[in-house]
Design an enzyme around this catalytic site. Structure first.
Site, PDB file in Angstrom:
ATOM      1  N   ARG A  38      17.046  75.521 107.240  1.00  0.00           N
ATOM      2  CA  ARG A  38      16.627  76.525 106.452  1.00  0.00           C
ATOM      3  C   ARG A  38      17.598  77.546 106.336  1.00  0.00           C
ATOM      4  NH1 ARG A  38      10.304  76.446 107.912  1.00  0.00           N
ATOM      5  NH2 ARG A  38       9.577  74.969 106.406  1.00  0.00           N
ATOM      6  N   LYS A 201      -6.467  63.450 102.820  1.00  0.00           N
ATOM      7  CA  LYS A 201      -7.847  63.915 102.138  1.00  0.00           C
ATOM      8  C   LYS A 201      -7.458  63.897 100.470  1.00  0.00           C
ATOM      9  CE  LYS A 201      -9.750  66.700 105.630  1.00  0.00           C
ATOM     10  NZ  LYS A 201     -10.120  68.100 105.920  1.00  0.00           N
ATOM     11  N   GLY A 353       5.361  68.364 103.255  1.00  0.00           N
ATOM     12  CA  GLY A 353       5.891  67.912 104.440  1.00  0.00           C
ATOM     13  C   GLY A 353       5.983  66.380 104.772  1.00  0.00           C
TER      14      GLY A 353
HETATM   15  P1  AMP Z   1      -1.601  65.461 103.785  1.00  0.00           P
HETATM   16  O1  AMP Z   1      -1.257  66.455 104.523  1.00  0.00           O
HETATM   17  O2  AMP Z   1      -3.126  65.377 103.019  1.00  0.00           O
HETATM   18  O3  AMP Z   1      -0.489  64.804 102.726  1.00  0.00           O
HETATM   19  O4  AMP Z   1      -1.595  63.961 104.785  1.00  0.00           O
HETATM   20  C1  AMP Z   1      -0.805  63.385 105.622  1.00  0.00           C
HETATM   21  C2  AMP Z   1      -1.461  62.876 106.529  1.00  0.00           C
HETATM   22  O5  AMP Z   1      -2.018  61.594 106.022  1.00  0.00           O
HETATM   23  C3  AMP Z   1      -0.475  61.810 107.373  1.00  0.00           C
HETATM   24  O6  AMP Z   1      -0.541  62.352 108.762  1.00  0.00           O
HETATM   25  C4  AMP Z   1      -0.607  60.415 107.271  1.00  0.00           C
HETATM   26  O7  AMP Z   1      -0.855  59.665 108.565  1.00  0.00           O
HETATM   27  C5  AMP Z   1      -2.433  60.647 107.018  1.00  0.00           C
HETATM   28  N1  AMP Z   1      -2.892  59.295 106.143  1.00  0.00           N
HETATM   29  C6  AMP Z   1      -2.233  58.727 105.330  1.00  0.00           C
HETATM   30  N2  AMP Z   1      -2.694  57.603 105.059  1.00  0.00           N
HETATM   31  C7  AMP Z   1      -3.887  57.558 105.795  1.00  0.00           C
HETATM   32  C8  AMP Z   1      -5.051  56.590 105.925  1.00  0.00           C
HETATM   33  N3  AMP Z   1      -5.072  55.539 105.186  1.00  0.00           N
HETATM   34  N4  AMP Z   1      -5.968  57.146 107.083  1.00  0.00           N
HETATM   35  C9  AMP Z   1      -5.700  58.093 107.572  1.00  0.00           C
HETATM   36  N5  AMP Z   1      -4.824  59.072 107.510  1.00  0.00           N
HETATM   37  C10 AMP Z   1      -3.994  58.487 106.576  1.00  0.00           C
END
Ligand code: AMP
Length: 401
Positions: A38, A201, A353
């Site tokens: 950064r 999610k 991220g």
């Molecule tokens: P986000 O912050 O919503 O972009 O979510 C990222 C996180 O989603 C990462 O830590 C992944 O490990 C998790 N993730 C991705 N696919 C899955 C899944 N099929 N089941 C549970 N967690 C997941």
């Protein structure tokens, strides 16, 4: 977001003091900077102003001191690294954020000198966008420069309050690149445009999907968020992540995509596991997920379909991993998407991220057009929102004779 903001090249900095909001929120461990990306990312803007004969008052937050002075979150290590990175200029450090010390140091600042203020979040007024704090910060300088894209979705004193008072208020190089990347991906894109969304999610991604449906030709869905949609479509999802309170939203998204003529692709096969663990038993299945199993990555058929869509794309915008990429057994989907992006000559924008971590893990980060420095800010841009930190800047206007 269609207008370009006034930028550094539109102004003359000689003899002026520029207040530059930077993102020096670097990871620190016992006072040692773990990653200075950064700091390096801010250098082009800082050098440009200093080389033009201006002086810089740089300000950032660091960690979450919550309005208190926290010694372990002082900016001293940053000032030191900054001085090493800008050996031809003098880097000074203020003892406070916007008190007498900072004001005095700012008043004495000479062209070619940079004054780094103390951690902005030592002041409780920073996150509250306190007008008195904004006034004290603004009174130190003649020009405002915003280069901290990662905090532009927050209406804080240093992102919204100061540029409302201190004019001209312009974008720095880093912010300008972020805005340009969005413009080229969503406002005037090379078609077809493919939006890829993943992550845990679906609830976090509903506004993103709604905005993407209005802008893109194809949406590829992966990650945990896919299972809520698959349940709506009547498939068994076993123990996969499903947000039952979002089934109605998912249904609505599917209907919106259909009405807009957007191809909305969901995984047709899955890498499933018997528990959420690196060493879980795993297998690949098509269609339904058996009871007692959970989907942790897109399967190879889905990946091939998604890669084909990416290969045909003029533009791809990607937020969110396709699976639990932190675990080796469940990262092929995310790595495969990264490889397809790298192999394609499309305009590719990656942000948030975890998708950035996934593309870095693939070793192909230098082969995409743009990797965003923003997490929450990137997501809000994808939602189609105007960020307060960008809205506060002056629009570029062509002056006609
Ligand atoms: P986000 O912050 O919503 O972009 O979510 C990222 C996180 O989603 C990462 O830590 C992944 O490990 C998790 N993730 C991705 N696919 C899955 C899944 N099929 N089941 C549970 N967690 C997941």
């Amino acid at each position: 977001m269609s207008l370009r903001k006034l930028n550094l090249q539109d102004l003359a900095f000689a003899g002026k003091r520029a207040f530059v909001r930077v993102d020096f929120n670097v990871p620190l461990k016992e006072g040692v900077i773990q990653d200075d990306t950064r700091i390096q990312a801010a250098l082009p803007t800082l050098k440009f102003i200093l080389e033009a004969g201006g002086a810089v008052i740089a300000a950032s937050h660091l960690g979450r001191p919550k309005g208190q002075v926290v010694d372990s979150l002082r900016m001293a290590p940053v000032a030191e690294r900054l001085q090493q990175s800008l050996p031809q200029f003098t880097v000074l450090q203020a003892g406070d954020v916007a008190g007498e010390e900072a004001a005095e140091a700012a008043a004495k600042l000479q062209p070619g000198q940079l004054l780094l203020l103390e951690n902005l979040r030592f002041e409780a007024g920073e996150t509250k966008n306190d007008p008195a704090l904004a006034q004290r910060l603004a009174s130190m300088a003649d020009i405002f420069v915003q280069d901290a894209f990662g905090t532009c979705h927050r209406a804080h004193a240093s992102t919204a309050g100061v540029p409302a008072i201190l004019k001209p208020a312009v974008s720095g190089f880093l912010l300008e690149r972020e805005i340009d990347a969005f413009r080229s991906a969503l406002d005037q894109p090379k078609r077809p445009v493919v939006g890829i969304t993943g992550g845990a999610k679906v609830s976090d991604k509903i506004p993103v999907l709604k905005n993407l449906i209005e802008k893109v030709d194809t949406i590829l869905v992966g990650g945990g968020m896919a299972y809520t949609f698959l349940q709506v479509q009547g498939l068994s999802t076993g123990n996969s992540l499903v947000e039952t309170e979002r089934l109605q939203d998912a249904k609505e998204i599917l209907a919106l995509a259909e009405a807009a003529g957007v191809r909305f692709l969901l995984p047709s096969d899955h890498v499933i596991a018997d528990r959420f663990a690196e060493d879980a038993a795993s297998q690949t299945v098509e269609g339904n997920i058996p009871d007692g199993w959970m989907g942790l990555d897109i399967g190879p058929k889905t990946l091939a379909t998604y890669q084909a869509a990416i290969a045909e794309a003029g533009t791809v915008i990607w937020n969110g991993p396709m699976g639990v990429f932190e675990m080796e057994a469940f990262r092929q989907g995310s790595l495969g998407v990264a490889q397809a992006l790298a192999a394609s000559d499309c305009v590719s924008v990656v942000g948030g991220g975890d998708s950035v971590s996934a593309i870095k893990m693939s070793g192909l980060a230098d082969q995409v057009s743009h990797i965003s420095t923003g997490g929450g800010a990137f997501l809000e841009m994808l939602e189609g929102k105007e960020l307060p930190g960008i809205a506060a800047l002056d629009d570029y206007r062509v002056v006609q004779a």
